[in-house]
Design a protein around this motif. Structure first.
Motif, PDB file in Angstrom:
ATOM      1  N   MET A  91       0.834  -1.208   0.000  1.00  0.00           N
ATOM      2  CA  MET A  91       0.000   0.000   0.000  1.00  0.00           C
ATOM      3  C   MET A  91       0.871   1.262   0.000  1.00  0.00           C
ATOM      4  N   ALA A  92       1.971   1.244   0.744  1.00  0.00           N
ATOM      5  CA  ALA A  92       2.894   2.383   0.743  1.00  0.00           C
ATOM      6  C   ALA A  92       3.489   2.572  -0.649  1.00  0.00           C
ATOM      7  N   MET A  93       3.832   1.453  -1.292  1.00  0.00           N
ATOM      8  CA  MET A  93       4.384   1.501  -2.643  1.00  0.00           C
ATOM      9  C   MET A  93       3.348   2.080  -3.610  1.00  0.00           C
ATOM     10  N   GLU A  94       2.126   1.616  -3.522  1.00  0.00           N
ATOM     11  CA  GLU A  94       1.077   2.093  -4.418  1.00  0.00           C
ATOM     12  C   GLU A  94       0.814   3.583  -4.214  1.00  0.00           C
ATOM     13  N   THR A  95       0.762   4.015  -2.962  1.00  0.00           N
ATOM     14  CA  THR A  95       0.530   5.432  -2.663  1.00  0.00           C
ATOM     15  C   THR A  95       1.661   6.295  -3.198  1.00  0.00           C
ATOM     16  N   ALA A  96       2.898   5.874  -2.965  1.00  0.00           N
ATOM     17  CA  ALA A  96       4.051   6.637  -3.446  1.00  0.00           C
ATOM     18  C   ALA A  96       4.034   6.743  -4.966  1.00  0.00           C
ATOM     19  N   LEU A  97       3.709   5.660  -5.624  1.00  0.00           N
ATOM     20  CA  LEU A  97       3.673   5.659  -7.084  1.00  0.00           C
ATOM     21  C   LEU A  97       2.549   6.549  -7.611  1.00  0.00           C
ATOM     22  N   ASN A  98       1.375   6.494  -6.984  1.00  0.00           N
ATOM     23  CA  ASN A  98       0.253   7.340  -7.401  1.00  0.00           C
ATOM     24  C   ASN A  98       0.580   8.821  -7.242  1.00  0.00           C
ATOM     25  N   VAL A  99       1.203   9.175  -6.120  1.00  0.00           N
ATOM     26  CA  VAL A  99       1.574  10.572  -5.891  1.00  0.00           C
ATOM     27  C   VAL A  99       2.616  11.013  -6.923  1.00  0.00           C
ATOM     28  N   THR A 100       3.588  10.158  -7.184  1.00  0.00           N
ATOM     29  CA  THR A 100       4.632  10.493  -8.152  1.00  0.00           C
ATOM     30  C   THR A 100       4.049  10.703  -9.543  1.00  0.00           C
ATOM     31  N   VAL A 101       3.144   9.843  -9.943  1.00  0.00           N
ATOM     32  CA  VAL A 101       2.515   9.984 -11.262  1.00  0.00           C
ATOM     33  C   VAL A 101       1.686  11.270 -11.314  1.00  0.00           C
ATOM     34  N   SER A 102       0.989  11.586 -10.237  1.00  0.00           N
ATOM     35  CA  SER A 102       0.192  12.817 -10.200  1.00  0.00           C
ATOM     36  C   SER A 102       1.078  14.057 -10.294  1.00  0.00           C
ATOM     37  N   VAL A 103       2.188  14.058  -9.560  1.00  0.00           N
ATOM     38  CA  VAL A 103       3.115  15.191  -9.606  1.00  0.00           C
ATOM     39  C   VAL A 103       3.722  15.313 -10.999  1.00  0.00           C
ATOM     40  N   ARG A 104       4.115  14.183 -11.577  1.00  0.00           N
ATOM     41  CA  ARG A 104       4.662  14.213 -12.941  1.00  0.00           C
ATOM     42  C   ARG A 104       3.653  14.800 -13.911  1.00  0.00           C
ATOM     43  N   ASP A 105       2.399  14.361 -13.810  1.00  0.00           N
ATOM     44  CA  ASP A 105       1.363  14.868 -14.703  1.00  0.00           C
ATOM     45  C   ASP A 105       1.180  16.377 -14.541  1.00  0.00           C
ATOM     46  N   LYS A 106       1.216  16.863 -13.306  1.00  0.00           N
ATOM     47  CA  LYS A 106       1.079  18.303 -13.070  1.00  0.00           C
ATOM     48  C   LYS A 106       2.281  19.067 -13.617  1.00  0.00           C
ATOM     49  N   MET A 107       3.472  18.495 -13.478  1.00  0.00           N
ATOM     50  CA  MET A 107       4.664  19.156 -14.009  1.00  0.00           C
ATOM     51  C   MET A 107       4.610  19.230 -15.533  1.00  0.00           C
ATOM     52  N   VAL A 108       4.185  18.155 -16.166  1.00  0.00           N
ATOM     53  CA  VAL A 108       4.054  18.144 -17.630  1.00  0.00           C
ATOM     54  C   VAL A 108       2.998  19.152 -18.056  1.00  0.00           C
TER      55      VAL A 108
END
Length: 119
Positions: A91-108
């Motif tokens: 669950m920690a892995m999934e949360t970290a990955l979801n946050v990272t993808v969201s931040v990447r999407d916002k940066m793009v």
């Protein structure tokens, strides 16, 4: 070089676009600051780490969290770790990955918005 889930590039963190963004940020950090704006030109050191340092550290932490989740899953399959700990790590892995993808999407999205600006 690592491949698969242990590779930073598997999550888009070390993609060419990320490298270009980091390089652009480094270049922008070298631009002189106007007097009176509170920047380094005024002799005022920045409070805390730079944005680039925060992004790099967050990327490293996310990669380590994903690797820990992967190790926990393997240990769970071998019967070396209780199911509760495997679920928590996953669950920690999934949360970290979801946050990272969201931040990447916002940066793009922000980068694309900058590209659309009239000069």
């Amino acid at each position: 070089m690592t491949t698969g889930l242990n590779s930073p590039s598997a999550y888009g963190l070390m993609s060419p676009g990320f490298g270009k963004a980091a390089g652009a940020y480094r270049s922008a950090a070298q631009v002189p600051v106007l007097p009176g704006s509170g920047g380094l030109a005024d002799g005022v050191p920045p409070a805390g780490p730079s944005f680039l340092e925060m992004v790099e550290q967050t990327a490293k932490n996310t990669i380590e969290t994903v690797r820990a989740g992967d190790r926990a899953a393997v240990a769970g399959l071998r019967g070396e770790m209780p199911v509760q700990q495997v679920v928590e790590a996953t669950m920690a892995m999934e949360t970290a990955l979801n946050v990272t993808v969201s931040v990447r999407d916002k940066m793009v999205e922000a980068y694309q918005e900058i590209l659309r600006m009239a000069v």
